[in-house]
Write a protein that holds these residues in place. Structure first.
Motif, PDB file in Angstrom:
ATOM      1  N   MET A   9     -49.661  92.789 112.825  1.00 15.90           N
ATOM      2  CA  MET A   9     -50.526  93.885 113.741  1.00 15.90           C
ATOM      3  C   MET A   9     -49.861  95.156 113.260  1.00 15.90           C
ATOM      4  O   MET A   9     -50.318  96.259 113.602  1.00 15.90           O
ATOM      5  N   ALA A  10     -48.830  95.104 112.564  1.00 12.79           N
ATOM      6  CA  ALA A  10     -48.083  96.413 112.130  1.00 12.79           C
ATOM      7  C   ALA A  10     -49.036  97.330 111.272  1.00 12.79           C
ATOM      8  O   ALA A  10     -48.789  98.412 111.265  1.00 12.79           O
ATOM      9  N   SER A  11     -49.897  96.632 110.622  1.00 14.62           N
ATOM     10  CA  SER A  11     -50.615  97.433 109.673  1.00 14.62           C
ATOM     11  C   SER A  11     -51.906  97.903 110.303  1.00 14.62           C
ATOM     12  O   SER A  11     -52.664  98.792 109.710  1.00 14.62           O
ATOM     13  N   LEU A  12     -51.930  97.613 111.751  1.00 15.86           N
ATOM     14  CA  LEU A  12     -52.839  98.410 112.381  1.00 15.86           C
ATOM     15  C   LEU A  12     -52.381  99.299 113.567  1.00 15.86           C
ATOM     16  O   LEU A  12     -51.385  99.120 114.026  1.00 15.86           O
ATOM     17  N   LEU A  23     -53.794  98.795 122.965  1.00 14.97           N
ATOM     18  CA  LEU A  23     -54.065 100.261 122.826  1.00 14.97           C
ATOM     19  C   LEU A  23     -54.171 100.589 121.700  1.00 14.97           C
ATOM     20  O   LEU A  23     -53.266 100.131 120.785  1.00 14.97           O
ATOM     21  N   GLY A  24     -55.114 101.505 121.245  1.00 14.64           N
ATOM     22  CA  GLY A  24     -55.041 102.055 119.817  1.00 14.64           C
ATOM     23  C   GLY A  24     -55.785 103.465 119.743  1.00 14.64           C
ATOM     24  O   GLY A  24     -56.201 103.930 120.694  1.00 14.64           O
ATOM     25  N   SER A  25     -55.839 103.670 118.608  1.00 18.72           N
ATOM     26  CA  SER A  25     -56.535 104.969 118.024  1.00 18.72           C
ATOM     27  C   SER A  25     -57.964 104.533 117.393  1.00 18.72           C
ATOM     28  O   SER A  25     -58.127 103.537 117.071  1.00 18.72           O
ATOM     29  N   ALA A  26     -58.667 105.853 117.090  1.00 18.79           N
ATOM     30  CA  ALA A  26     -59.916 105.517 116.616  1.00 18.79           C
ATOM     31  C   ALA A  26     -59.824 104.923 115.084  1.00 18.79           C
ATOM     32  O   ALA A  26     -60.472 104.134 114.723  1.00 18.79           O
ATOM     33  N   SER A  27     -58.514 105.307 114.666  1.00 18.42           N
ATOM     34  CA  SER A  27     -58.450 104.710 113.161  1.00 18.42           C
ATOM     35  C   SER A  27     -58.382 103.204 113.114  1.00 18.42           C
ATOM     36  O   SER A  27     -58.920 102.637 112.333  1.00 18.42           O
ATOM     37  N   ALA A  28     -57.642 102.626 114.360  1.00 21.13           N
ATOM     38  CA  ALA A  28     -57.711 101.208 114.454  1.00 21.13           C
ATOM     39  C   ALA A  28     -59.021 100.652 114.809  1.00 21.13           C
ATOM     40  O   ALA A  28     -59.452  99.683 114.401  1.00 21.13           O
ATOM     41  N   ALA A  29     -59.698 101.240 115.615  1.00 21.09           N
ATOM     42  CA  ALA A  29     -61.051 100.957 116.089  1.00 21.09           C
ATOM     43  C   ALA A  29     -62.098 100.753 115.122  1.00 21.09           C
ATOM     44  O   ALA A  29     -63.269  99.876 115.050  1.00 21.09           O
ATOM     45  N   ASP A  34     -59.936  93.676 110.753  1.00 24.35           N
ATOM     46  CA  ASP A  34     -58.436  93.379 111.136  1.00 24.35           C
ATOM     47  C   ASP A  34     -58.602  93.145 112.830  1.00 24.35           C
ATOM     48  O   ASP A  34     -57.754  92.363 113.145  1.00 24.35           O
ATOM     49  N   LEU A  35     -59.429  93.737 113.435  1.00 23.03           N
ATOM     50  CA  LEU A  35     -59.605  93.586 114.662  1.00 23.03           C
ATOM     51  C   LEU A  35     -60.113  92.309 114.999  1.00 23.03           C
ATOM     52  O   LEU A  35     -59.693  91.560 116.034  1.00 23.03           O
ATOM     53  N   ALA A  36     -61.139  91.701 114.298  1.00 17.78           N
ATOM     54  CA  ALA A  36     -61.427  90.158 114.473  1.00 17.78           C
ATOM     55  C   ALA A  36     -60.348  89.398 114.032  1.00 17.78           C
ATOM     56  O   ALA A  36     -60.181  88.154 114.864  1.00 17.78           O
ATOM     57  N   LYS A  37     -59.547  89.619 113.332  1.00 19.86           N
ATOM     58  CA  LYS A  37     -58.559  88.717 112.690  1.00 19.86           C
ATOM     59  C   LYS A  37     -57.377  88.839 114.028  1.00 19.86           C
ATOM     60  O   LYS A  37     -56.756  87.602 114.383  1.00 19.86           O
ATOM     61  N   LEU A  38     -57.392  90.017 114.827  1.00 18.91           N
ATOM     62  CA  LEU A  38     -56.582  89.832 116.219  1.00 18.91           C
ATOM     63  C   LEU A  38     -57.298  88.854 117.352  1.00 18.91           C
ATOM     64  O   LEU A  38     -56.651  88.840 118.485  1.00 18.91           O
ATOM     65  N   ARG A  39     -58.506  88.540 117.081  1.00 21.49           N
ATOM     66  CA  ARG A  39     -59.198  87.977 118.026  1.00 21.49           C
ATOM     67  C   ARG A  39     -59.619  88.890 119.077  1.00 21.49           C
ATOM     68  O   ARG A  39     -59.740  88.348 120.266  1.00 21.49           O
TER      69      ARG A  39
END
Length: 139
Positions: A9-12, A23-29, A34-39
């Motif tokens: 998760m550190a890469s996101l 919680l995150g930023s637009a760059s993560a969204a 990567d979001l799918a990998k986080l389920r």
């Protein structure tokens, strides 16, 4: 395992504030794979900049957005979208809030609380704004 092997998760740009609530930023969204990998199953975007600022092609296609939109849940300026298949595999809620102190966030809290609860019950949820520090945290 919570993450795919060899991935962290550190890469996101996200922080898990409670189990299943990130919680995150637009760059993560915009990092859909990567979001799918986080389920993650649900994404709550807080800001008048969205969905345009995400620059996800399927979200800029009004015909596709209209097909996914649930009118009964899209009230008060908010837009609720059903899961969108491989090109956008998330249930989404867009909440049009400007980043200023005079903005009335109270009008959106009930719908956001419900959406967050649904996301946590069905998978995981990412709540984000532009930087992931003000509007998203308020929700």
């Amino acid at each position: 395992p919570p993450f795919a092997q060899g991935w962290s998760m550190a890469s996101l740009d996200v922080t898990e504030v409670r189990p299943k609530l990130l919680l995150g930023s637009a760059s993560a969204a915009v990092q859909l794979k990567d979001l799918a990998k986080l389920r993650i199953t649900h994404v709550l975007s807080v800001g008048t900049e969205f969905p345009a600022k995400l620059d996800i092609p399927v979200l800029n296609d009004q015909k596709q957005v209209s097909k996914r939109k649930l009118d009964g849940r899209s009230t008060g300026g908010r837009t609720y979208l059903q899961e969108g298949g491989k090109k956008d595999p998330f249930v989404r809620l867009f909440v049009p809030l400007d980043d200023n102190s005079s903005e009335d966030i109270a009008q959106h809290l009930d719908d956001c609380r419900l959406f967050i609860s649904e996301g946590m019950a069905q998978g995981k949820i990412l709540v984000h704004c532009i930087e992931g520090r003000s509007r998203s945290v308020s929700m």
